[in-house]
Design a protein around this motif. Structure first.
Motif, short mmCIF file in Angstrom:
data_model
loop_
_atom_site.label_atom_id
_atom_site.label_comp_id
_atom_site.label_asym_id
_atom_site.label_seq_id
_atom_site.Cartn_x
_atom_site.Cartn_y
_atom_site.Cartn_z
N ARG A 168 -19.16 33.18 -61.87
CA ARG A 168 -17.72 32.90 -61.96
C ARG A 168 -17.36 31.52 -61.42
N ALA A 169 -17.98 31.10 -60.30
CA ALA A 169 -17.60 29.83 -59.66
C ALA A 169 -17.87 28.62 -60.54
N PRO A 170 -19.07 28.48 -61.16
CA PRO A 170 -19.27 27.32 -62.05
C PRO A 170 -18.30 27.30 -63.23
N PHE A 171 -18.06 28.48 -63.81
CA PHE A 171 -17.11 28.56 -64.93
C PHE A 171 -15.72 28.09 -64.49
N ALA A 172 -15.28 28.55 -63.30
CA ALA A 172 -13.96 28.14 -62.81
C ALA A 172 -13.93 26.65 -62.50
N PHE A 173 -15.04 26.11 -61.97
CA PHE A 173 -15.08 24.68 -61.64
C PHE A 173 -14.78 23.83 -62.87
N TRP A 174 -15.45 24.10 -63.98
CA TRP A 174 -15.26 23.26 -65.16
C TRP A 174 -13.88 23.44 -65.77
N CYS A 175 -13.39 24.69 -65.78
CA CYS A 175 -12.05 24.92 -66.35
C CYS A 175 -10.97 24.24 -65.51
N PHE A 176 -11.07 24.37 -64.19
CA PHE A 176 -10.02 23.77 -63.34
C PHE A 176 -10.16 22.25 -63.27
N LEU A 177 -11.35 21.73 -63.45
CA LEU A 177 -11.49 20.28 -63.51
C LEU A 177 -10.77 19.73 -64.74
N LEU A 178 -10.88 20.44 -65.86
CA LEU A 178 -10.14 20.05 -67.07
C LEU A 178 -8.63 20.21 -66.86
N ALA A 179 -8.24 21.28 -66.17
CA ALA A 179 -6.82 21.47 -65.89
C ALA A 179 -6.28 20.34 -65.03
N LEU A 180 -7.07 19.91 -64.06
CA LEU A 180 -6.66 18.79 -63.20
C LEU A 180 -6.53 17.51 -64.02
N SER A 181 -7.44 17.29 -64.95
CA SER A 181 -7.36 16.11 -65.81
C SER A 181 -6.09 16.13 -66.64
#
Length: 503
Positions: free
Chosen positions: A115-128
């Motif tokens: 779950r953590a790696p999946f959330a990392f990439w999704c939230f990094l895109l959200a931050l962008s």
């Protein structure tokens, strides 16, 4: 205004790309999320370069009216020189953080998705996406929405490891952010009630220096100051940044606070009448000077490396506010010099502080702790990280030929030229104090390692301290230094669209 200027469609693409990638990644899952994030952030960096080139070539801001409806009926996206410069800075730092995060947040073939790696990439895109919206938005309410998106994306990244200490520190961040949001929103209500619009370009021609408008500006400034941790509203930042994972700390310190800063520039240099802005500027600069001195002194006393870097952020944010009285005083040449110094400080700080947090995280991972008194052997275990930390520190100190030196020199000479010599003393004093805490880290890292049965440097490094992440931190530090090697004429981009600048 026309529905779009030439090149205006680039603004839409810069905003839609990370949103679309995030939605697709959420549907497809972890491994696809990583690939999509890297591709989208790489394309985002290319789009940011195209936006900067288009603004520079046109010598005028880009604009796009969403749906073809011009304000006040519709919403507008705008990109002037400041927007283009900060959009490019954010895109490059986010791409570097994504490359850094591949080691710790990848999902190798044959392993179940976590779950953590999946959330990392999704939230990094959200931050962008949130940063793009915060930089490109032309409406004060929609900028408020962008800042809220930015806050929650940053909070999620900071809590990915799920540690109780992270939740406590990030809840404090959330509390300050929500208080700031309420104050900002109250200010927008007053402005809308007085002028019937929240579009920045329209308010620029209508705003008056009356009591409701000044109260609105004061409320919005207090709210934005809380979000960007301007002294004395900085209490949330050190624990939030120090407790977050290195990648999250890098974007929190390097980028998230800059969105509120750009909005403050919009408010005081575009919306508010010049006389009101000139009256408020010394107060903002005084808070910035207090942040420089207090943040640096507290950083000198820290026992932990990440807390030292976090308090350094409090200090370095203060330099951004010294530009307010300097860019509003003196002749056009001095104002342009101070403006460039402030924006260059924001950009060089983003690269330097991202490099510092990434390097600090790798040093702590290699040694198993981040106690400054016990950093001996770090130079042997992760030499690239120590070099990256040192180069980033040179930029924060303002040592030539770094970008931080150029930025601080421009602000210092503007202070002298306008007779405001007290700001020059603050700049010099802040540089000396910065040198003190950077020296503490470097001196400790370059001492001999403690005598143990397994000497540091002989044991295998953790995965996070492998060569790739170290090189990412070094690349960011080199960019922060390299900005100072560019001729000043190449920074003409940041003057495009500045009020009072030559067309």
């Amino acid at each position: 205004m026309s529905p779009a200027t030439p090149g205006g469609s680039l603004l839409v693409l810069a905003l839609i790309l990370p949103v679309a990638a995030m939605l697709v990644a959420f549907v497809l899952g972890g491994r696809a999320a990583e690939r999509l994030a890297l591709a989208a952030l790489g394309l985002g960096a290319l789009l940011a370069m195209l936006v900067a080139a288009a603004v520079y070539r046109a010598g005028a801001p880009l604009a796009y009216a969403v749906g073809g409806w011009a304000p006040p009926l519709g919403l507008a996206l705008r990109a002037d020189g400041v927007t283009a410069a900060m959009l490019l800075t954010a895109a490059l730092v986010l791409l570097a953080v994504a490359l850094f995060g591949r080691t710790g947040h990848a999902t190798p073939p044959g392993l179940a998705e976590a779950r953590a790696p999946f959330a990392f990439w999704c939230f990094l895109l959200a931050l962008s996406a949130a940063l793009a919206a915060a930089f490109l938005g032309g409406d004060l309410f929609n900028l408020f929405v962008a800042l809220e998106m930015l806050t929650f994306a940053a909070l999620a990244l900071a809590c990915l490891e799920g540690k109780p200490s992270q939740f406590r520190s990030e809840l404090r961040y959330l509390l300050f952010a929500l208080i700031g949001s309420v104050l900002y929103l109250l200010g927008t209500v007053l402005l809308y009630g007085g002028y019937g619009t929240l579009d920045i370009a329209l308010l620029a021609g209508r705003a008056r220096a009356d009591a409701p408008t000044l109260l609105a500006a004061a409320l919005m400034t207090a709210g934005l100051a809380a979000k960007m941790a301007l002294f004395p509203l900085h209490l949330w930042l050190p624990p939030a940044h120090a407790g977050a994972p290195p990648a999250a700390s890098a974007v929190l310190s390097g980028l998230v606070v800059k969105a509120s800063f750009v909005l403050l520039l919009r408010l005081w240099f575009w919306v508010m009448p010049p006389l009101a802005a000139a009256a408020a500027a010394p107060l903002l600069a005084a808070l910035g000077a207090a942040a420089i001195l207090a943040g640096s002194l507290v950083a000198l006393r820290q026992a932990r490396l990440k807390l030292l870097v976090a308090y350094s952020t409090v200090a370095q944010i203060g330099y951004l506010f010294l530009m307010f009285p300097l860019a509003l005083a003196g002749d056009a040449e001095v104002a342009a010099r101070a403006w460039l110094g402030g924006i260059l400080q924001a950009s060089s700080h983003a690269f330097a502080k991202a490099a510092m947090f990434l390097a600090a995280g790798l040093i702590a991972g290699a040694l198993g702790h981040d106690r400054i008194a016990a950093l001996g052997g770090a130079g042997r275990a992760v030499p690239v990280c120590v070099v990256a930390f040192g180069l980033a520190g040179l930029s924060l100190m303002g040592i030539p030929p770094s970008g931080g030196f150029t930025a601080k020199w421009l602000l210092l000479t503007s202070a002298v030229a306008t007779g405001q010599w007290w700001w020059a003393l603050v700049i010099v004093g802040g540089g000396v104090l910065t040198g003190g805490y950077v020296y503490r880290v470097l001196a400790g890292s370059l001492t001999a390692p403690p005598v143990t049965d397994a000497p540091i440097g002989d044991a295998p490094l953790p995965a996070a301290a492998s060569r790739g992440p170290q090189l990412v931190a070094l690349a960011l530090a080199l960019v922060s230094v390299g900005l100072g090697l560019l001729p000043l004429a190449s920074f003409g981009l940041v003057q495009v669209g500045r009020l009072g600048a030559a067309p």
